[in-house]
Design an enzyme around this catalytic site. Structure first.
Site, mmCIF file in Angstrom:
data_model
loop_
_atom_site.group_PDB
_atom_site.id
_atom_site.type_symbol
_atom_site.label_atom_id
_atom_site.label_comp_id
_atom_site.label_asym_id
_atom_site.label_seq_id
_atom_site.Cartn_x
_atom_site.Cartn_y
_atom_site.Cartn_z
ATOM 1 N N HIS A 45 -10.213 34.341 32.438
ATOM 2 C CA HIS A 45 -10.120 35.724 31.959
ATOM 3 C C HIS A 45 -10.020 36.697 33.128
ATOM 4 O O HIS A 45 -9.248 37.663 33.080
ATOM 5 C CB HIS A 45 -11.322 36.083 31.085
ATOM 6 N N HIS B 66 -5.341 35.426 22.365
ATOM 7 C CA HIS B 66 -6.264 34.960 23.391
ATOM 8 C C HIS B 66 -5.721 33.718 24.092
ATOM 9 O O HIS B 66 -5.928 33.547 25.307
ATOM 10 C CB HIS B 66 -7.646 34.660 22.815
ATOM 11 N N ASP C 279 -5.372 33.359 28.084
ATOM 12 C CA ASP C 279 -5.797 32.201 28.880
ATOM 13 C C ASP C 279 -4.639 31.646 29.707
ATOM 14 O O ASP C 279 -4.812 31.262 30.876
ATOM 15 C CB ASP C 279 -6.328 31.091 27.970
ATOM 16 N N HIS D 63 -6.257 24.711 28.506
ATOM 17 C CA HIS D 63 -6.433 24.757 29.954
ATOM 18 C C HIS D 63 -5.885 23.507 30.644
ATOM 19 O O HIS D 63 -5.263 23.595 31.701
ATOM 20 C CB HIS D 63 -7.908 24.942 30.296
#
Length: 305
Positions: free
Chosen positions: A78, A235, A239, A262
């Site tokens: 973030h 979101h 990311d 991720h």
């Protein structure tokens, strides 16, 4: 902007770590051109410095973690998204713990503080990573591809087998205004059953309705509801901006992701960087900045607008 930028002044944050549950203080400091983003674990003696780069990623479970030796900093995505989104190329990040504070679960608090601190422009040109050939990584039904494009763009297809989430799709054609206005405030999210399971295993100890959107059997349980109708996919794009910034350069290319996270984001960056035939690094002159694909890039006719 073709020149590298740093902060005009310091900016300090203090908050709870999402996974450790500990209070952590973080200070952003201006840095010289060419420094990049460098984290400093100032709670250790001696302090350990870790460059925010894909080569230093040591864990991608639940968040992105960078490390050097026995020292690490997790949940950097973030903050990295906020720095990239605000046009910050160089900064020192002093942190007194192993995890970036989660704040409200989005990048908005970081963006607000960076904006207040201001921006200082250097006289050194930025290096842009311009994608020349497609690169794809796949993990089961998850896929991430980056292809040549005239702009930096992220298109994300998110799919969950839950009535409150289901499928969501959105694209970000990157600009500072679009990132800050439409994506920075989108919060991290999780499913109630998974959150309870993680806490029982010593994870997500700092998670609460104050810093995450929590989804129960019947939908979102946060009293205030969602900030955006499609906050979840926004979101995921936030990311991605943070994870992809670990190339160490501004990007020009189109990322197309399906059910990515991720781990796959990191694999995409790693695969791209180890294939120099698939990209070129360019320092734009003012004359060339508006026509990057005239510089050593093949025919334009097949490129996306």
């Amino acid at each position: 902007m073709i020149f590298q930028q740093t902060l005009g002044n310091k900016a300090t944050f203090s908050g709870i770590g999402l996974h450790t549950g500990k209070t952590i203080t973080l200070t952003l400091r201006p840095a010289e051109a060419g420094t990049g983003i460098v984290f400093h674990r100032v709670d250790l003696a001696p302090a350990v410095s870790i460059e925010a780069h894909a080569s230093n990623v040591v864990n991608t479970r639940l968040s992105t973690t960078i490390g050097r030796g026995d020292a690490s900093v997790s949940t950097i995505e973030h903050l990295m998204a906020a720095l990239y989104g605000c046009g910050i190329d160089n900064a020192h990040v002093d942190i007194d713990g192993p995890e970036v504070p989660i704040m409200d679960g989005s990048a908005a608090p970081f963006v607000a503080a960076i904006t207040k601190a201001g921006v200082k422009v250097s006289g050194k040109a930025r290096k842009y990573l311009v994608v020349k050939k497609p690169v794809t990584v796949v993990d089961g039904d998850k896929k991430a591809t980056i292809i040549p494009s005239r702009h930096y763009k992220i298109s994300f297809d998110m799919q969950f087998a839950h009535p409150a989430v289901k499928s969501q799709f959105r694209s970000l054609e990157f600009s500072q205004e679009s990132f800050i206005g439409d994506f920075a405030a989108a919060r991290t999210f999780g499913f109630l059953a998974e959150v309870e399971m993680m806490k029982s295993h010593g994870l997500a100890l700092g998670g609460s309705l104050e810093n995450a959107v929590v989804i129960g059997d019947n939908g979102v349980i946060n009293p205030e509801g969602l900030r955006f109708q499609d906050e979840f996919v926004r979101h995921k794009i936030l990311d991605s901006v943070g994870d992809l910034s670990l190339t160490g350069h501004r990007l020009i290319g189109h990322v197309k992701a399906t059910k990515s996270g991720h781990d796959l984001n990191h694999k995409l960056v790693t695969e791209l960087l180890k294939r120099p035939d698939c990209y070129t690094l360019i320092e734009f002159t003012p004359q060339a900045f508006n026509a990057p694909f005239n510089i050593g890039i093949p025919e334009l006719s097949w490129l996306e607008a």
